[in-house]
Design an enzyme around this catalytic site. Structure first.
Site, PDB file in Angstrom:
ATOM      1  N   ALA A  77       0.617  -1.150   0.043  1.00  0.00           N
ATOM      2  CA  ALA A  77      -0.029  -0.019   0.162  1.00  0.00           C
ATOM      3  C   ALA A  77       0.924   1.197   0.060  1.00  0.00           C
ATOM      4  O   ALA A  77       2.019   1.082   0.553  1.00  0.00           O
ATOM      5  CB  ALA A  77      -0.940   0.163   1.173  1.00  0.00           C
ATOM      6  N   GLY A 116       0.627  -5.306   0.709  1.00  0.00           N
ATOM      7  CA  GLY A 116      -0.481  -5.096  -0.239  1.00  0.00           C
ATOM      8  C   GLY A 116      -0.404  -5.756  -1.476  1.00  0.00           C
ATOM      9  O   GLY A 116      -1.390  -6.446  -2.055  1.00  0.00           O
ATOM     10  N   GLU A 119      -0.626  -9.245  -0.866  1.00  0.00           N
ATOM     11  CA  GLU A 119      -2.122  -9.710  -0.403  1.00  0.00           C
ATOM     12  C   GLU A 119      -2.948  -9.687  -1.856  1.00  0.00           C
ATOM     13  O   GLU A 119      -3.707 -10.558  -1.905  1.00  0.00           O
ATOM     14  CB  GLU A 119      -2.635  -8.693   0.460  1.00  0.00           C
ATOM     15  CG  GLU A 119      -2.082  -8.569   1.719  1.00  0.00           C
ATOM     16  CD  GLU A 119      -2.602  -7.790   2.775  1.00  0.00           C
ATOM     17  OE1 GLU A 119      -2.371  -6.477   2.475  1.00  0.00           O
ATOM     18  OE2 GLU A 119      -3.277  -8.048   3.668  1.00  0.00           O
ATOM     19  N   GLU A 139       4.465  -5.664   7.000  1.00  0.00           N
ATOM     20  CA  GLU A 139       3.697  -4.824   7.617  1.00  0.00           C
ATOM     21  C   GLU A 139       4.283  -4.412   8.993  1.00  0.00           C
ATOM     22  O   GLU A 139       4.154  -3.243   9.798  1.00  0.00           O
ATOM     23  CB  GLU A 139       2.372  -4.976   7.581  1.00  0.00           C
ATOM     24  CG  GLU A 139       1.581  -4.765   6.222  1.00  0.00           C
ATOM     25  CD  GLU A 139       1.752  -5.871   5.237  1.00  0.00           C
ATOM     26  OE1 GLU A 139       2.558  -6.868   5.506  1.00  0.00           O
ATOM     27  OE2 GLU A 139       0.993  -5.941   4.343  1.00  0.00           O
TER      28      GLU A 139
HETATM   29  N1  T1G Z   1       4.527   3.615  -0.315  1.00  0.00           N
HETATM   30  C1  T1G Z   1       4.988   4.549  -0.927  1.00  0.00           C
HETATM   31  N2  T1G Z   1       6.239   5.051  -1.246  1.00  0.00           N
HETATM   32  C2  T1G Z   1       7.166   3.832  -1.236  1.00  0.00           C
HETATM   33  C3  T1G Z   1       6.802   2.208  -0.920  1.00  0.00           C
HETATM   34  C4  T1G Z   1       5.337   2.282  -0.271  1.00  0.00           C
HETATM   35  N3  T1G Z   1       5.000   1.057   0.113  1.00  0.00           N
HETATM   36  N4  T1G Z   1       7.914   1.662  -0.718  1.00  0.00           N
HETATM   37  C5  T1G Z   1       8.896   2.516  -1.325  1.00  0.00           C
HETATM   38  N5  T1G Z   1       8.408   3.801  -1.633  1.00  0.00           N
HETATM   39  C6  T1G Z   1       9.166   4.825  -2.085  1.00  0.00           C
HETATM   40  C7  T1G Z   1      10.435   5.060  -1.128  1.00  0.00           C
HETATM   41  O1  T1G Z   1      10.038   5.903  -0.291  1.00  0.00           O
HETATM   42  C8  T1G Z   1      11.320   5.875  -2.346  1.00  0.00           C
HETATM   43  O2  T1G Z   1      10.901   7.045  -2.518  1.00  0.00           O
HETATM   44  C9  T1G Z   1      11.004   4.975  -3.515  1.00  0.00           C
HETATM   45  O3  T1G Z   1       9.943   4.569  -3.368  1.00  0.00           O
HETATM   46  C10 T1G Z   1      12.276   3.938  -3.567  1.00  0.00           C
HETATM   47  O4  T1G Z   1      12.111   3.170  -2.646  1.00  0.00           O
HETATM   48  C11 T1G Z   1      -2.648  -3.281   3.332  1.00  0.00           C
HETATM   49  C12 T1G Z   1      -0.949  -1.498   4.682  1.00  0.00           C
HETATM   50  C13 T1G Z   1      10.045  -1.881  -2.104  1.00  0.00           C
HETATM   51  C14 T1G Z   1      12.052  -3.069  -1.137  1.00  0.00           C
HETATM   52  O5  T1G Z   1       6.574  -2.097   3.742  1.00  0.00           O
HETATM   53  O6  T1G Z   1      10.745  -2.045   1.514  1.00  0.00           O
HETATM   54  O7  T1G Z   1       1.146  -2.697   2.300  1.00  0.00           O
HETATM   55  O8  T1G Z   1      12.790   8.480  -1.722  1.00  0.00           O
HETATM   56  O9  T1G Z   1      14.501   3.462  -1.979  1.00  0.00           O
HETATM   57  O10 T1G Z   1      15.755   0.259  -2.202  1.00  0.00           O
HETATM   58  O11 T1G Z   1      -1.530  -4.828   4.177  1.00  0.00           O
HETATM   59  O12 T1G Z   1      11.157   0.479  -0.688  1.00  0.00           O
HETATM   60  O13 T1G Z   1      12.306   7.962  -4.061  1.00  0.00           O
HETATM   61  O14 T1G Z   1      10.893   9.407  -2.896  1.00  0.00           O
HETATM   62  O15 T1G Z   1      13.181   1.867  -0.884  1.00  0.00           O
HETATM   63  O16 T1G Z   1      14.510  -0.577  -4.310  1.00  0.00           O
HETATM   64  C15 T1G Z   1       4.091  -2.719   2.915  1.00  0.00           C
HETATM   65  C16 T1G Z   1       8.251  -0.662   1.790  1.00  0.00           C
HETATM   66  C17 T1G Z   1       3.270  -1.456   3.012  1.00  0.00           C
HETATM   67  C18 T1G Z   1       7.590  -1.995   1.537  1.00  0.00           C
HETATM   68  C19 T1G Z   1      12.179  -1.041  -2.578  1.00  0.00           C
HETATM   69  N6  T1G Z   1       5.156  -2.527   2.067  1.00  0.00           N
HETATM   70  N7  T1G Z   1       9.301  -0.641   0.731  1.00  0.00           N
HETATM   71  O17 T1G Z   1      13.443  -0.825  -2.080  1.00  0.00           O
HETATM   72  O18 T1G Z   1      13.815   1.842  -3.139  1.00  0.00           O
HETATM   73  S1  T1G Z   1       2.064  -1.556   4.050  1.00  0.00           S
HETATM   74  C20 T1G Z   1       6.340  -2.178   2.524  1.00  0.00           C
HETATM   75  C21 T1G Z   1      10.466  -1.268   0.531  1.00  0.00           C
HETATM   76  C22 T1G Z   1       0.978  -2.362   3.251  1.00  0.00           C
HETATM   77  C23 T1G Z   1      -1.485  -3.531   3.477  1.00  0.00           C
HETATM   78  C24 T1G Z   1      -0.182  -2.741   4.278  1.00  0.00           C
HETATM   79  C25 T1G Z   1      11.148  -0.872  -0.352  1.00  0.00           C
HETATM   80  C26 T1G Z   1      11.386  -1.724  -1.534  1.00  0.00           C
HETATM   81  P1  T1G Z   1      11.847   8.039  -2.974  1.00  0.00           P
HETATM   82  P2  T1G Z   1      13.546   2.492  -2.007  1.00  0.00           P
HETATM   83  P3  T1G Z   1      14.374   0.108  -3.009  1.00  0.00           P
END
Ligand code: T1G
Length: 667
Positions: A77, A116, A119, A139
């Site tokens: 998400a 998500g 999911e 999460e």
């Molecule tokens: N939402 C918004 N922005 C995100 C994002 C996300 N989920 N993931 C990454 N970004 C942005 C990040 O801030 C950066 O922005 C750019 O993308 C590159 O990221 C309902 C509620 C996927 C392994 O926890 O672990 O789903 O700095 O530098 O090193 O159950 O990003 O360029 O402006 O990290 O290649 C669950 C979080 C959400 C994954 C990629 N998902 N992201 O790593 O790039 S909660 C996460 C990561 C959810 C549901 C629930 C990593 C990555 P900017 P990066 P990377």
């Protein structure tokens, strides 16, 4: 929604700004696109709902596939939307809609599917992935639990033990593991993926749709399930989300699925507004912010292929292992052949340990060993593009080395000092081209600790700084830039925090009370226990060296000196702030007597300290020192200070760091 005119090549159908589709041979191929990681935004949710509604009634569509644009399927998400009120369609509505589709929906997993994103694929009826795909429900690392059906669908595919482990830890797994666990149904090589997908779709159109929530939980040993749950709870150490993850995943075995999904959603929404989730979101974005430096945007990093490491002791060998993992050729240097051989052996042993634990393949081990040499001849460093010195942290030792390096390496070779407490500007002033000197303050063990303080010295050239940050990235380090001051960011704040804790001893607190408050707050280990583990003698020697320069009017706490004068140097000597019979830490009444004697000498009437008093006083001191670092221009951002304390000093991430915590204590 727009479509193409019959005469032209079909244009993609745009269901929203982030979801497009192409119909080929009765299959609607959907692509979600929200660069850079396909974070699931409102536009993706709306587009998927539109596409599924349209496909449901379209006579010419017999199956649907879903893929992500680029190298990600979807990273979860959109975390940026979490501070906004939920908007329809919500992600659980989308996953329910996918699963309820009357035509087969196949997840064509082109890359990483997290949160998500994972999911969504769990709600699909079939899951085929490229070999390089990765999966996870991270999460809990954001203080949350999966909120779109993951807690109920994953256990039905993988069983409870795997689901508890994955959701409770937030770990990422490979496609091969996902296949083994039952999370996906098929893996295909990237170059034959299109064919494999076509075959999978044909099979799915001929078989009964397999809806995940309709599956029975696989039979498993109750003790194994309990053990998996207990393991998550123990590791949670005061964090709420992992415990809630265990509770909600466990509902898969006790509640009808719709009731369990309702409880999952309610819990997710509650956690999303929690202090823990807000703190972890702060840390998530702080880590990404730390790597951005507008002032350096116009500079290009130099090419670095060969890194010299002067000093291959504890720190130098760890740095060498991190640099070998980053793909660099490493030339170590020691003053004698024996020391060089010992350094080589130390580095080799660390690599062997990584190989034996499965973290390093045999090929990688051999490749890294082939990239390693350690010499007693300083001219071997003349091939280096960057030399990192990690010799004993003594001014004379480092100055001598700097001068010898100056006469050995190329004029443009970057020289980085790993010093913790010396002034890098004074070292730089001793060599030609001081603008090539930079600080790289690693944290021990250097091949494990992510944090790296990159010290921007008075004369460091911008290009040298950019190059150092580029190397830090390849070493898989979380780099924060800091200016020159004693202790840089971390040690300076740690010194202020330690000083305050010792003053609290004079005022009425005891070491074990302070440690208990810190551990209850979320530190893995209390300050005095850490002190004993590190040993008290080095700090004592430093205080004695500086004694003559100390301002006699400034408050000074002698308690630590008294311990050292009594031979209490910490765990290694069997006693320090605690006593260690059979190596087991215990409270020592003699310490109370020693502290009370100091209070009496200073006519201090001791007062009671609650855990809240202790934490508030320590947080306040850390934040005050942090504000000074910001006003002095040593730290660029408050969030950088938070990252340093979290990644270098054990500050609990789920509290956001001292600056975040102090700010939210005010709110
Ligand atoms: N939402 C918004 N922005 C995100 C994002 C996300 N989920 N993931 C990454 N970004 C942005 C990040 O801030 C950066 O922005 C750019 O993308 C590159 O990221 C309902 C509620 C996927 C392994 O926890 O672990 O789903 O700095 O530098 O090193 O159950 O990003 O360029 O402006 O990290 O290649 C669950 C979080 C959400 C994954 C990629 N998902 N992201 O790593 O790039 S909660 C996460 C990561 C959810 C549901 C629930 C990593 C990555 P900017 P990066 P990377």
């Amino acid at each position: 929604m727009s479509t193409h005119s019959p005469s032209e090549k079909p244009n993609p159908i745009l269901y929203s700004s982030a979801v497009s589709g192409m119909i080929e041979d009765g299959i609607l191929h959907l692509t979600i696109a929200n660069p850079p990681v396909n974070a699931i935004s409102a536009a993706i949710r709306e587009g998927l709902m539109q596409a599924l509604d349209q496909a449901e009634i379209a006579a010419d569509i017999h199956a649907i596939t879903m893929s992500g644009a680029g190298k990600f399927f979807a990273a979860g998400a959109d975390i940026k939307e979490f501070d906004l009120p939920p908007s329809d369609p919500t992600l659980p509505q989308v996953t329910a809609r996918i699963e309820a589709a009357t035509k087969p929906v196949i997840a064509a997993i082109n890359g990483t599917a997290l949160g998500g994103g994972c999911e969504i694929i769990l709600a699909c009826h079939y899951r085929i992935a490229v070999e390089s795909a990765k999966f996870g429900l991270p999460e809990v690392k954001l203080g949350l639990i999966p909120g779109a059906g993951g807690t109920q669908r994953l256990p039905r595919l993988t069983g409870m033990v795997t689901a508890l482990d994955m959701i409770g830890t937030g770990k990422t797994i490979t496609a091969a593991q996902a296949l083994e666990y039952g999370l996906i149904d098929q893996i295909s090589a990237a170059d034959s993926f299109a064919n494999a997908l076509r075959q999978a779709v044909i099979t799915c159109t001929k078989t009964i749709i397999r809806r995940t929530t309709a599956l029975e939980l696989p039979a498993e040993n109750a003790n194994d399930i309990q053990a998996a749950a207990d393991k998550i709870i123990v590791k949670a150490r005061g964090r709420t989300a992992p415990a809630e993850a265990v509770r909600i995943v466990s509902l898969a075995a006790t509640l009808p699925v719709n009731e369990a999904l309702a409880e999952e959603r309610a819990t997710f929404l509650r956690l999303r507004q929690s202090d823990e989730a807000k703190a972890l979101r702060h840390v998530f974005f702080a880590e990404r912010e730390a790597g951005k430096h507008e002032a350096l945007a116009d500079y290009t990093a130099r090419k670095v292929s060969v890194i010299g490491i002067a000093g291959t002791g504890l720190m130098g060998s760890g740095i060498a292992v991190a640099a070998l993992a980053g793909g660099y050729k490493i030339i170590g240097y020691e003053q004698t052949a024996d020391a060089a051989a010992a350094g080589h052996a130390r580095i080799t042993a660390l690599l062997q340990k990584q190989f034996q634990s499965g973290r390093l393949s045999e090929a990688a081990l051999n490749n890294q060993l082939a990239n390693l040499s350690v010499s007693a001849d300083i001219t071997a460093l003349s091939a280096a593009d960057l030399v990192i010195e990690a010799v004993f942290d003594d001014y004379n030792v480092k100055s001598d080395l700097f001068r010898r390096l100056d006469g050995t390496v190329r004029a443009d070779t970057i020289i980085a000092t790993n010093t913790s407490y010396l002034n890098p500007d004074e070292l730089a002033a001793q060599i030609s081209n001081p603008e090539r000197v930079v600080g790289m303050h690693f944290f021990s063990p250097a091949h494990i600790m992510r944090l790296l303080e990159v010290v921007n010295c008075a004369r460091t050239a911008a290009e040298v700084l950019v190059t150092t940050l580029e190397v830090a990235k390849k070493l898989n380090k979380l780099a924060t830039i800091c200016g020159v001051c004693e202790g840089f960011i971390g040690n300076r704040i740690f010194s202020a925090y330690r000083r305050e804790a010792e003053f609290m001893l004079e005022q009425g607190a005891l070491p074990h009370e302070i440690d208990a408050a810190l551990e209850d707050y979320g530190f893995a280990m209390g300050l005095f226990a850490v002190y004993d583990m590190a040993g008290l003698e080095i700090a004592w020697a430093k205080r004695r060296r500086e004694a003559s320069m100390r301002d006699p009017s400034a408050p000074y706490c002698q308690i630590a000196d008294r311990l050292c004068e009594a031979g209490r140097f910490g765990q290694k000597s069997g006693k320090g702030w605690y006593i260690y019979p059979q190596g087991k830490r215990q409270i020592d009444p003699d310490i109370t007597v020693l502290i009370e004697a100091v209070r009496t000498e200073k006519n201090i009437t001791p007062r009671r300290f609650t855990a809240h008093n202790i934490i508030s006083q320590l947080l306040n001191v850390m934040a005050l020192e942090g504000e000074k670092l910001l006003s002095e221009g040593i730290a660029a951002r408050a969030s950088d200070i938070d990252l340093v304390l979290i990644n270098g000093y054990g500050f609990p991430a789920h509290k956001g760091g001292p600056m975040f915590a102090a700010q939210h204590n005010k709110d």
